[in-house]
Design a protein around this motif. Structure first.
Motif, PDB file in Angstrom:
ATOM      1  N   VAL A 169       3.602  47.982 -17.388  1.00  0.00           N
ATOM      2  CA  VAL A 169       4.727  48.916 -17.457  1.00  0.00           C
ATOM      3  C   VAL A 169       5.146  49.374 -16.063  1.00  0.00           C
ATOM      4  O   VAL A 169       6.326  49.368 -15.721  1.00  0.00           O
ATOM      5  N   VAL A 170       4.163  49.729 -15.256  1.00  0.00           N
ATOM      6  CA  VAL A 170       4.456  50.225 -13.910  1.00  0.00           C
ATOM      7  C   VAL A 170       5.098  49.134 -13.068  1.00  0.00           C
ATOM      8  O   VAL A 170       6.023  49.391 -12.294  1.00  0.00           O
ATOM      9  N   GLY A 171       4.640  47.902 -13.215  1.00  0.00           N
ATOM     10  CA  GLY A 171       5.201  46.797 -12.452  1.00  0.00           C
ATOM     11  C   GLY A 171       6.671  46.580 -12.752  1.00  0.00           C
ATOM     12  O   GLY A 171       7.457  46.295 -11.850  1.00  0.00           O
ATOM     13  N   ALA A 172       7.037  46.719 -14.016  1.00  0.00           N
ATOM     14  CA  ALA A 172       8.445  46.545 -14.385  1.00  0.00           C
ATOM     15  C   ALA A 172       9.303  47.659 -13.797  1.00  0.00           C
ATOM     16  O   ALA A 172      10.399  47.401 -13.283  1.00  0.00           O
ATOM     17  N   LEU A 173       8.818  48.896 -13.853  1.00  0.00           N
ATOM     18  CA  LEU A 173       9.575  50.013 -13.289  1.00  0.00           C
ATOM     19  C   LEU A 173       9.681  49.909 -11.772  1.00  0.00           C
ATOM     20  O   LEU A 173      10.760  50.109 -11.203  1.00  0.00           O
ATOM     21  N   THR A 227       6.775  44.038  -4.645  1.00  0.00           N
ATOM     22  CA  THR A 227       6.964  43.643  -6.043  1.00  0.00           C
ATOM     23  C   THR A 227       5.875  42.677  -6.483  1.00  0.00           C
ATOM     24  O   THR A 227       5.376  42.761  -7.606  1.00  0.00           O
ATOM     25  N   LEU A 228       5.482  41.779  -5.605  1.00  0.00           N
ATOM     26  CA  LEU A 228       4.438  40.818  -5.915  1.00  0.00           C
ATOM     27  C   LEU A 228       3.097  41.511  -6.128  1.00  0.00           C
ATOM     28  O   LEU A 228       2.345  41.149  -7.040  1.00  0.00           O
ATOM     29  N   ILE A 229       2.808  42.515  -5.324  1.00  0.00           N
ATOM     30  CA  ILE A 229       1.536  43.224  -5.439  1.00  0.00           C
ATOM     31  C   ILE A 229       1.485  44.069  -6.698  1.00  0.00           C
ATOM     32  O   ILE A 229       0.484  44.081  -7.415  1.00  0.00           O
TER      33      ILE A 229
END
Length: 87
Positions: free
Chosen positions: A51-55, A43-45
């Motif tokens: 948008v992709v990080g939230a999903l 999750t940190l990376i």
């Protein structure tokens, strides 16, 4: 019971005596902590991507919750096997 043995093999492996039960609980907790650490690092990376990080964070949060439930259920089943509630 065979289905439970397939899903939770450590619960039956470490249920002979008190020392084995403690070792089994520690093993399951360590596996849960390592899985949580890997999910946190993932999750940190990926989390900085809008948008992709939230999903990915949402999916990894669900996976982390399922791993926590699996570890808790494994410990409970191990204790039930040790106390001869489940054979």
């Amino acid at each position: 019971m065979e289905t439970l043995k397939k899903f939770f093999p450590l619960s039956w492996k470490y249920s002979n005596d008190v020392a084995n039960v403690i070792i089994g609980i520690i093993v399951q907790l360590v596996v849960g902590i390592l899985a949580g650490a890997l999910i946190f690092l993932s999750t940190l990376i990926v989390g900085w991507i809008p948008v992709v990080g939230a999903l990915v964070g949402w999916v990894l949060g669900i996976i982390g919750s399922l791993i926590d439930v699996y570890v808790l259920a494994g410990i409970i089943i191990q204790l039930l096997v040790f106390f001869k509630v489940i054979k």
